[in-house]
Design a protein around this motif. Structure first.
Motif, PDB file in Angstrom:
ATOM      1  N   TYR A 142     -19.437 -41.095  -6.113  1.00 65.31           N
ATOM      2  CA  TYR A 142     -19.720 -39.855  -6.095  1.00 65.31           C
ATOM      3  C   TYR A 142     -19.621 -39.021  -4.582  1.00 65.31           C
ATOM      4  CZ  TYR A 142     -21.661 -41.135 -10.604  1.00 65.31           C
ATOM      5  OH  TYR A 142     -21.729 -41.589 -11.854  1.00 65.31           O
ATOM      6  N   SER A 143     -19.212 -37.853  -4.491  1.00 60.94           N
ATOM      7  CA  SER A 143     -19.169 -37.567  -2.975  1.00 60.94           C
ATOM      8  C   SER A 143     -19.339 -36.034  -2.964  1.00 60.94           C
ATOM      9  CB  SER A 143     -17.557 -37.638  -2.712  1.00 60.94           C
ATOM     10  OG  SER A 143     -16.740 -36.764  -3.357  1.00 60.94           O
ATOM     11  N   ARG A 181     -15.545 -35.587   3.858  1.00 61.85           N
ATOM     12  CA  ARG A 181     -16.203 -36.002   2.469  1.00 61.85           C
ATOM     13  C   ARG A 181     -17.127 -37.401   2.774  1.00 61.85           C
ATOM     14  NH1 ARG A 181     -16.254 -32.759  -1.822  1.00 61.85           N
ATOM     15  NH2 ARG A 181     -16.396 -34.259  -3.021  1.00 61.85           N
ATOM     16  N   VAL A 182     -18.223 -37.192   2.246  1.00 55.98           N
ATOM     17  CA  VAL A 182     -19.043 -38.455   2.135  1.00 55.98           C
ATOM     18  C   VAL A 182     -19.045 -38.984   0.523  1.00 55.98           C
ATOM     19  CG1 VAL A 182     -21.423 -39.249   2.506  1.00 55.98           C
ATOM     20  CG2 VAL A 182     -20.314 -37.569   4.008  1.00 55.98           C
ATOM     21  N   THR A 183     -18.598 -40.297   0.421  1.00 55.98           N
ATOM     22  CA  THR A 183     -18.813 -40.531  -0.846  1.00 55.98           C
ATOM     23  C   THR A 183     -19.404 -42.001  -1.088  1.00 55.98           C
ATOM     24  OG1 THR A 183     -16.362 -40.108  -0.950  1.00 55.98           O
ATOM     25  CG2 THR A 183     -17.006 -41.599  -2.425  1.00 55.98           C
ATOM     26  N   SER A 194     -12.770 -41.967  -4.312  1.00 56.68           N
ATOM     27  CA  SER A 194     -13.005 -43.236  -3.473  1.00 56.68           C
ATOM     28  C   SER A 194     -11.996 -44.293  -3.341  1.00 56.68           C
ATOM     29  CB  SER A 194     -14.656 -43.419  -3.237  1.00 56.68           C
ATOM     30  OG  SER A 194     -14.525 -44.266  -2.226  1.00 56.68           O
ATOM     31  N   THR A 206     -19.934 -44.971  -3.057  1.00 50.68           N
ATOM     32  CA  THR A 206     -19.167 -45.958  -4.100  1.00 50.68           C
ATOM     33  C   THR A 206     -20.071 -47.176  -4.337  1.00 50.68           C
ATOM     34  OG1 THR A 206     -16.935 -45.333  -3.337  1.00 50.68           O
ATOM     35  CG2 THR A 206     -17.104 -47.373  -4.785  1.00 50.68           C
ATOM     36  N   VAL A 220     -27.066 -38.580  -3.760  1.00 53.22           N
ATOM     37  CA  VAL A 220     -25.908 -38.123  -2.656  1.00 53.22           C
ATOM     38  C   VAL A 220     -25.810 -36.361  -2.382  1.00 53.22           C
ATOM     39  CG1 VAL A 220     -23.334 -37.767  -2.490  1.00 53.22           C
ATOM     40  CG2 VAL A 220     -24.288 -39.879  -3.467  1.00 53.22           C
TER      41      VAL A 220
END
Length: 123
Positions: free
Chosen positions: A23-24, A79-81, A5, A83, A112
């Motif tokens: 984390y993604s 992607r979804v992250t 990220s 942080t 997540v």
């Protein structure tokens, strides 16, 4: 789960963190890409106060007497992250987060992944 990220709102809020992680997960086919919707899916009703929002990032967080933290949900390139950035304000903040850190590292990746399942099921 990949750890990656570089969310701009988060780094603008805490440019030099004492702690950071990310984390993604992949955005499921057909799922929404609204970062605020992903924040709700990840945190549920326990989301932190909103700090900032852009088309690709939703920033929540809080300033406490002992530390500042932000949680960024960044949706980019499928992607979804999530942080997390933390800055200690004093030795008590460092001590507090040293207790929280092991639980954070266990729980956040699961949150997540659960958020990804919720968004998949909602599509």
């Amino acid at each position: 789960m990949t750890i990656v990220s570089s969310p701009p709102l988060a780094h603008a809020a805490i440019a030099d963190p004492d702690y950071s992680d990310a984390y993604s997960v992949d955005v499921p086919p057909g799922a929404a890409t609204d970062p605020a919707a992903w924040t709700r899916a990840i945190f549920g009703r326990n989301a932190f106060p909103e700090r900032a929002i852009s088309p690709t990032e939703h920033l929540t967080g809080d300033a406490m007497p002992m530390l500042d933290f932000v949680a960024s949900v960044h949706v980019l390139d499928g992607r979804v992250t999530l942080t997390t950035l933390v800055r200690y304000r004093n030795p008590l903040g460092r001590m507090y987060f040293s207790v929280v850190r092991p639980f954070h590292r266990l729980l956040v990746p699961r949150m997540v992944a659960r958020g990804g399942r919720k968004m998949r099921d909602a599509s």
